[in-house]
Write an enzyme that holds these catalytic residues in place. Structure first.
Site, PDB file in Angstrom:
ATOM      1  N   SER A 166       0.798  -1.234   0.000  1.00 36.65           N
ATOM      2  CA  SER A 166       0.000   0.000   0.000  1.00 36.65           C
ATOM      3  C   SER A 166       0.825   1.276   0.000  1.00 36.65           C
ATOM      4  CB  SER A 166      -0.913   0.010   1.229  1.00 36.65           C
ATOM      5  OG  SER A 166      -0.160   0.215   2.416  1.00 36.65           O
ATOM      6  N   PHE A 217      -3.854  -1.611   4.899  1.00 38.41           N
ATOM      7  CA  PHE A 217      -3.219  -2.913   5.063  1.00 38.41           C
ATOM      8  C   PHE A 217      -2.165  -3.183   4.000  1.00 38.41           C
ATOM      9  CE2 PHE A 217      -7.718  -3.465   6.409  1.00 38.41           C
ATOM     10  CZ  PHE A 217      -7.517  -3.789   7.734  1.00 38.41           C
ATOM     11  N   GLU A 272      -5.434   2.732  -8.879  1.00 41.42           N
ATOM     12  CA  GLU A 272      -6.881   2.594  -9.014  1.00 41.42           C
ATOM     13  C   GLU A 272      -7.418   1.311  -8.391  1.00 41.42           C
ATOM     14  OE1 GLU A 272     -10.417   2.846 -12.405  1.00 41.42           O
ATOM     15  OE2 GLU A 272      -8.339   3.161 -12.980  1.00 41.42           O
ATOM     16  N   LYS A 299     -11.325   8.393 -14.227  1.00 41.38           N
ATOM     17  CA  LYS A 299     -11.467   8.905 -15.594  1.00 41.38           C
ATOM     18  C   LYS A 299     -11.229  10.402 -15.552  1.00 41.38           C
ATOM     19  CE  LYS A 299     -11.853   5.913 -18.690  1.00 41.38           C
ATOM     20  NZ  LYS A 299     -10.603   5.784 -19.406  1.00 41.38           N
ATOM     21  N   PRO A 318      -1.152   3.525  -4.021  1.00 39.48           N
ATOM     22  CA  PRO A 318      -1.753   2.763  -2.921  1.00 39.48           C
ATOM     23  C   PRO A 318      -2.167   1.345  -3.271  1.00 39.48           C
ATOM     24  CG  PRO A 318      -3.330   4.335  -3.804  1.00 39.48           C
ATOM     25  CD  PRO A 318      -2.031   4.616  -4.489  1.00 39.48           C
ATOM     26  N   PHE A 319      -2.124   0.974  -4.570  1.00 37.43           N
ATOM     27  CA  PHE A 319      -2.492  -0.394  -4.961  1.00 37.43           C
ATOM     28  C   PHE A 319      -1.335  -1.061  -5.701  1.00 37.43           C
ATOM     29  CE2 PHE A 319      -6.461   1.943  -4.531  1.00 37.43           C
ATOM     30  CZ  PHE A 319      -7.149   1.123  -3.646  1.00 37.43           C
ATOM     31  N   SER A 320      -0.141  -0.892  -5.150  1.00 34.87           N
ATOM     32  CA  SER A 320       1.032  -1.529  -5.725  1.00 34.87           C
ATOM     33  C   SER A 320       1.044  -3.018  -5.381  1.00 34.87           C
ATOM     34  CB  SER A 320       2.309  -0.871  -5.199  1.00 34.87           C
ATOM     35  OG  SER A 320       2.384   0.480  -5.596  1.00 34.87           O
TER      36      SER A 320
END
Length: 484
Positions: A33, A43, A285, A301, A266-268
């Site tokens: 994250s 988390f 995303e 978008k 944050p979504f690695s």
């Protein structure tokens, strides 16, 4: 009755060091994250050595049990033509375990399914053409059934090893031995989030600059074709992407760590899939989140580059927020997602609590909206995910027609790009990303993609440049730091 064990470890603001210690196990995956850069993230999750792996490639799918499960696997599954149905069966059976029914709800992952879905898994949801060149050797889908995980909960500053009754005493002891060795060898790493240096792995080297699979003229021809389809009423929006490819040698984790530093998101995620195959995802995303029966999607978008000065940066952000084109594009996808979630969510539960919010990252600002719904049943999160896949923000509207046009115009498969990395926990929790800003290391070749949603008033030069803006931080960093 057996229950889940929660073993307390020293708090890790990042699980990179423990990943390094455990990455020799089969199919390791780190959901990362970047908490230091995004203080509101909740988390990080680390898994490895699944009890079973479900994988698919161009229509055929298989379930592969671990050696100690091969003779007497946990579950007997009924035959299915679709890997999605197999995964749904597996999650339903898992959630019916007595210990799973009592699994703690404060954890995101208490054992269950975790892996990736390539964009082409959309063929298992809808009937679609398949005319692209398949030149990537990664599986179309690879999802493991994991019996343990390491979870860092940033809100409470805790890190725990979660052991399910699927794990043997021997596996638990082996894990603790490796974890304690890693923490004792690098106590500063546990406190400062610095990864342990990779052992016996050659340094990552990029052998050639990245090259697109389209020339500027080819992109314009495809752009004009999309505009013709829009003006003739075939569709409202199509996400057209180009692929950038190079050759590499060495350890892809070097590249992941460098990109993580310059492009925190944050979504690695970093996943290793076998010999010389890895996914390096730096996605901003979310696709779908499910917590306590609440389903949430946050489509992106609308994109503009960050400014070089604070004043220019604010002006760019204000321009994006005021852009009628970007707001209209965002609204199209919000409506598409409302329709997708409506297939499986409870009637009347779909809401849009946030519309056109600004989110800022290292190289771009984005417009992000939030769509919510509700479900019942701890095994239903995977059905919502499957019925909504792939995310509408990376296809266009209407979805099926846009995907047909993408197949017609893009020369190569998207593979993991614009698919998803997801987990489905036995406690009913689920989270997933849309795998944009994502690279694939595939046996000496490395690929990344960038695209944008084309609408009626899109301008060729702006859209073409936007693809380079989105991907440039990734490609330029690797070319600068690792190119021979």
């Amino acid at each position: 009755m057996p229950e889940i064990k929660r073993i307390t470890l020293p708090y890790q603001a990042s699980l990179l060091s423990l990943y390094q210690a455990l990455r020799a196990l089969p199919y390791p995956a780190l959901l990362d994250s970047n908490h230091d850069a995004f203080s509101d993230t909740k988390f990080d999750i680390l898994v490895a050595n699944p009890l079973a792996r479900i994988y698919a490639k161009q229509g055929a799918h298989h379930i592969e049990w671990r050696d100690d499960q091969a003779d007497t696997p946990l579950y007997t599954l009924t035959d299915s033509d679709s890997p999605l149905s197999t995964l749904e069966q597996l999650l339903t059976l898992s959630t019916q375990e007595p210990w799973a029914k009592n699994a703690p709800k404060d954890l995101p992952f208490t054992g269950g399914l975790l892996g990736y879905y390539g964009y082409e898994c959309g063929h298992y949801v809808e009937t679609l053409p398949d005319n692209v060149l398949h030149d990537i050797s990664l599986d179309q889908l690879s999802v493991g059934l994991y019996g343990w995980s390491i979870v860092s909960s940033h809100a409470s500053s805790t890190t725990e090893l979660i052991i399910t009754p699927w794990c043997s005493i021997q596996e638990e002891k082996s894990l603790l031995t490796q974890i304690n060795k890693a923490l004792s060898l690098a106590p500063s790493a546990a406190l400062n989030s610095d990864p342990i240096e990779p052992q016996s792995r050659p340094r990552f080297v990029l052998k050639t600059p990245f090259v697109s699979n389209m020339t500027a003229l080819e992109y314009k021809t495809k752009f004009d074709t999309v505009k013709d389809y829009i003006l003739s009423g075939d569709c409202y929006q199509v996400n057209l992407a180009q692929r950038f490819s190079s050759h590499y040698a060495g350890d892809p984790m070097d590249a992941y760590l460098r990109l993580r530093e310059v492009c925190p998101t944050p979504f690695s995620a970093f996943m290793e899939l076998g010999e010389q195959q890895a996914i390096l995802s730096h996605s901003p995303e979310r696709f779908l989140l499910c917590e306590q029966g609440r389903v949430e999607s946050k489509p992106i978008k609308g994109t503009i580059a960050r400014g070089k000065t604070p004043a220019e940066d604010k002006a760019n952000a204000d321009t994006l927020l005021a852009s009628e084109k970007d707001r209209a594009e965002n609204l199209m996808i919000v409506d598409l997602l409302r329709n997708d979630l409506g297939r499986t969510c409870l009637t009347g539960s779909i809401k849009v609590p946030k519309l056109f919010a600004l989110e800022s990252y290292a190289n771009v600002h984005h417009l992000v909206s939030t769509v919510e719904g509700r479900i019942e049943g701890v095994d239903q999160s995977i059905r919502v995910f499957h019925e909504s896949f792939p995310g509408g923000s990376i296809t266009g509207a209407p979805k099926i027609r846009s995907m047909e046009i993408i197949d017609e115009l893009e020369p190569h498969e998207r593979s993991v790009y614009c698919g998803s990395i997801a987990y489905f926990s036995v406690n009913g929790q689920m989270d997933s990303s849309i795998t944009i800003r994502t690279l694939i290391a595939d046996r000496g070749r490395i690929h990344c993609w960038a695209g944008g949603g084309l609408v009626a008033d899109s301008k060729y030069q702006e859209e073409y440049q936007e693809t380079f803006t989105k991907v440039g931080k990734l490609t330029h960093t690797l070319e600068h730091d690792f190119l021979k």
